[in-house]
Structures are given as structure tokens and as C-alpha cells.
Design a protein around this motif. Structure first.
Motif, PDB file in Angstrom:
ATOM      1  N   SER A  45      15.969 -19.782  -4.144  1.00  0.00           N
ATOM      2  CA  SER A  45      16.553 -21.120  -3.972  1.00  0.00           C
ATOM      3  C   SER A  45      17.931 -21.234  -4.606  1.00  0.00           C
ATOM      4  N   ALA A  46      18.327 -20.243  -5.410  1.00  0.00           N
ATOM      5  CA  ALA A  46      19.637 -20.287  -6.066  1.00  0.00           C
ATOM      6  C   ALA A  46      20.745 -19.728  -5.176  1.00  0.00           C
ATOM      7  N   CYS A  65      18.555 -32.597  11.235  1.00  0.00           N
ATOM      8  CA  CYS A  65      18.076 -32.533   9.842  1.00  0.00           C
ATOM      9  C   CYS A  65      17.293 -33.783   9.479  1.00  0.00           C
ATOM     10  N   GLU A  66      17.769 -34.925   9.961  1.00  0.00           N
ATOM     11  CA  GLU A  66      17.067 -36.182   9.693  1.00  0.00           C
ATOM     12  C   GLU A  66      15.752 -36.234  10.459  1.00  0.00           C
ATOM     13  N   LYS A  67      15.791 -35.806  11.723  1.00  0.00           N
ATOM     14  CA  LYS A  67      14.596 -35.848  12.575  1.00  0.00           C
ATOM     15  C   LYS A  67      13.476 -34.973  12.016  1.00  0.00           C
ATOM     16  N   PHE A  68      13.821 -33.766  11.540  1.00  0.00           N
ATOM     17  CA  PHE A  68      12.811 -32.812  11.086  1.00  0.00           C
ATOM     18  C   PHE A  68      12.613 -32.840   9.569  1.00  0.00           C
ATOM     19  N   GLY A  69      13.287 -33.768   8.887  1.00  0.00           N
ATOM     20  CA  GLY A  69      13.141 -33.863   7.438  1.00  0.00           C
ATOM     21  C   GLY A  69      13.558 -32.584   6.741  1.00  0.00           C
ATOM     22  N   PHE A  70      14.639 -31.971   7.208  1.00  0.00           N
ATOM     23  CA  PHE A  70      15.086 -30.685   6.685  1.00  0.00           C
ATOM     24  C   PHE A  70      15.887 -30.907   5.410  1.00  0.00           C
ATOM     25  N   GLU A  71      15.396 -30.388   4.292  1.00  0.00           N
ATOM     26  CA  GLU A  71      16.006 -30.677   2.998  1.00  0.00           C
ATOM     27  C   GLU A  71      16.489 -29.429   2.256  1.00  0.00           C
ATOM     28  N   VAL A  72      16.578 -28.289   2.962  1.00  0.00           N
ATOM     29  CA  VAL A  72      17.106 -27.082   2.320  1.00  0.00           C
ATOM     30  C   VAL A  72      18.592 -27.305   2.029  1.00  0.00           C
ATOM     31  N   PRO A  73      19.029 -27.201   0.771  1.00  0.00           N
ATOM     32  CA  PRO A  73      20.437 -27.456   0.433  1.00  0.00           C
ATOM     33  C   PRO A  73      21.366 -26.439   1.101  1.00  0.00           C
ATOM     34  N   HIS A  74      22.414 -26.928   1.737  1.00  0.00           N
ATOM     35  CA  HIS A  74      23.378 -26.040   2.380  1.00  0.00           C
ATOM     36  C   HIS A  74      24.679 -26.782   2.630  1.00  0.00           C
TER      37      HIS A  74
END
Length: 225
Positions: A45-46, A65-74
Motif C-alpha cells: 500500500s506504500a 471510481c464513484e460508481k464502484f466505490g474505488f478507494e485505492v489512492p492514486h
């Protein structure tokens, strides 16, 4: 050691025959690109994740990202007119000079985590680490005279991604004029006169390009489950 991964997804997917670029198509209910990013994030995750897509796709990606609740930081960076320019834009977005960076095709969501980990490990030692797999079929070399000659397949490899490098070295390599033989990041690195170090990739790490690839991707996903 700073680590980053540049995920390149600038293609329009014309061979897929879909109105939606291939990187945003769903496999098992999740867009291909999200699955690719998750491989790197779940490994470590780093790792700083940089996603390079066409600027015209920014709004679409935000919606997905909003639709699928994608929260991986990028971080999202605008791509260029070619893969070379897109990768260069991704490299320019990294503010630090020392470290390692993996460059990976966004439409290769089935890369094995252990391959990614090995690429960072070997790049730290050798300055580069490029995933490859052996050929299974016999091959022949064609000539301009419409002739063909048998080639020993054990001397050839199919090149995949990730292609992982010393950040300082690959930034220097990309600080040149783009040439027609720059088919991947390894050829850009090699143009400096440096030797490319190869590592074993995984056969499932296909580049999703055609409808047949999507069918195989669904099979791979079911097998993983």
C-alpha cells in the motif's frame, strides 16, 4: 526506498470494437483498470500509484471510481500522443529522483503479485527488471524476399510488463527524442547502452486487446475464484 508504479492506459481500444475503451470494460463486475491498480496496492500500500489516461477520460474515470466505490489512492496524469509520451508524463509527475518505478500496462490485470515483487527486488540490484515468458510455438523469420527461416525459439522471449527500473536511470533514458523503435520501456532504457535484466513473468499476464481476450479474462477470473 521510494517505490512507484506508473499504470499506463492511454489506448482507445479500437481492436476491441467497443464504444468504451478496453481499460474501462468490466471483468467480473469490476473495470479492468481497477483490478490492475488493486494488484499493486494489495502487494504494498506504500507504493505511489500513478495512473496515466487520456485527459478526455478524466471525468469518466471519476464517475467510475464513484460508481464502484474505488478507494485505492492514486494520482491521475494526462497521457500523451504516444506510449512514450504517456510514460514520460508519468515519470515527470514523480518529484523524487532516487527510488524504483514499475511501468505497467493498465490492461494487464492478471500480473502475479510475486512477479511485481520480484521486479522491484531485481531492479534494485541490476537497475532494471523486465518480465518475460518463453515461447511455446515454433517460430520463423520472414525476409523482404518473401522467404522464411527457422529460428531457435529458446533464444527468444515474449515481453510483458511490469518493466521496473531505477527511477534515476529511466528518467535519464526518457530524456531523449522519441524514436520509432521505442516499442516499450526496455528499448528506451537499452538505448542508453545499458543491459536489460530479465525476470520470469506469468503466462496469465495477458494484455487485453480483443473480444477473445475478454473471454479468456473471464475464464482466468473464474479460475482464480
Amino acid at each position: 526506498m521510494n517505490k512507484a508504479a506508473i499504470i499506463v492506459a492511454g489506448g482507445r481500444g479500437t481492436r476491441m470494437g467497443s464504444p468504451i475503451p478496453k481499460q474501462y470494460l468490466e471483468i467480473g463486475g469490476t473495470p479492468v483498470l481497477m483490478r490492475t491498480l488493486e494488484v499493486f496496492y494489495q502487494l504494498d500500500s506504500a507504493i505511489s500509484l500513478v495512473l496515466v489516461i487520456p485527459e478526455t477520460d478524466f471525468a469518466l474515470w471519476e464517475e467510475l471510481c464513484e460508481k464502484f466505490g474505488f478507494e485505492v489512492p492514486h494520482e491521475v496524469v494526462a497521457g500523451g500522443k504516444s506510449r512514450f509520451q504517456s510514460v514520460k508524463n508519468g515519470l515527470d509527475s514523480l518529484q523524487w529522483e532516487e527510488g524504483l518505478v514499475a511501468i505497467h500496462d493498465g490492461v494487464r490485470p492478471f500480473v502475479a503479485p510475486e512477479v511485481v515483487a520480484l521486479s522491484f527486488e531485481k531492479a534494485e540490484v541490476h537497475g532494471s527488471a523486465v518480465a518475460v515468458v518463453p515461447l511455446k510455438d515454433s517460430i520463423r523469420k520472414l525476409t523482404d524476399e518473401n522467404k522464411s527461416f527457422y529460428q531457435e525459439r529458446q533464444y527468444f522471449r515474449l515481453v510483458q510488463t511490469p518493466q521496473t527500473f531505477s527511477l534515476k536511470m529511466i528518467k535519464q533514458a526518457f530524456d531523449v527524442t522519441e524514436l520509432h523503435h521505442f516499442t516499450d520501456d526496455a528499448t528506451v532504457f537499452e538505448h542508453q547502452g545499458w543491459q536489460v535484466h530479465l525476470i520470469a513473468g506469468n503466462p496469465e499476464n495477458i494484455k487485453i486487446t480483443t473480444p477473445e481476450d475478454m473471454e479468456y479474462a473471464q475464464f482466468l477470473l473464474q479460475r482464480q475464484s
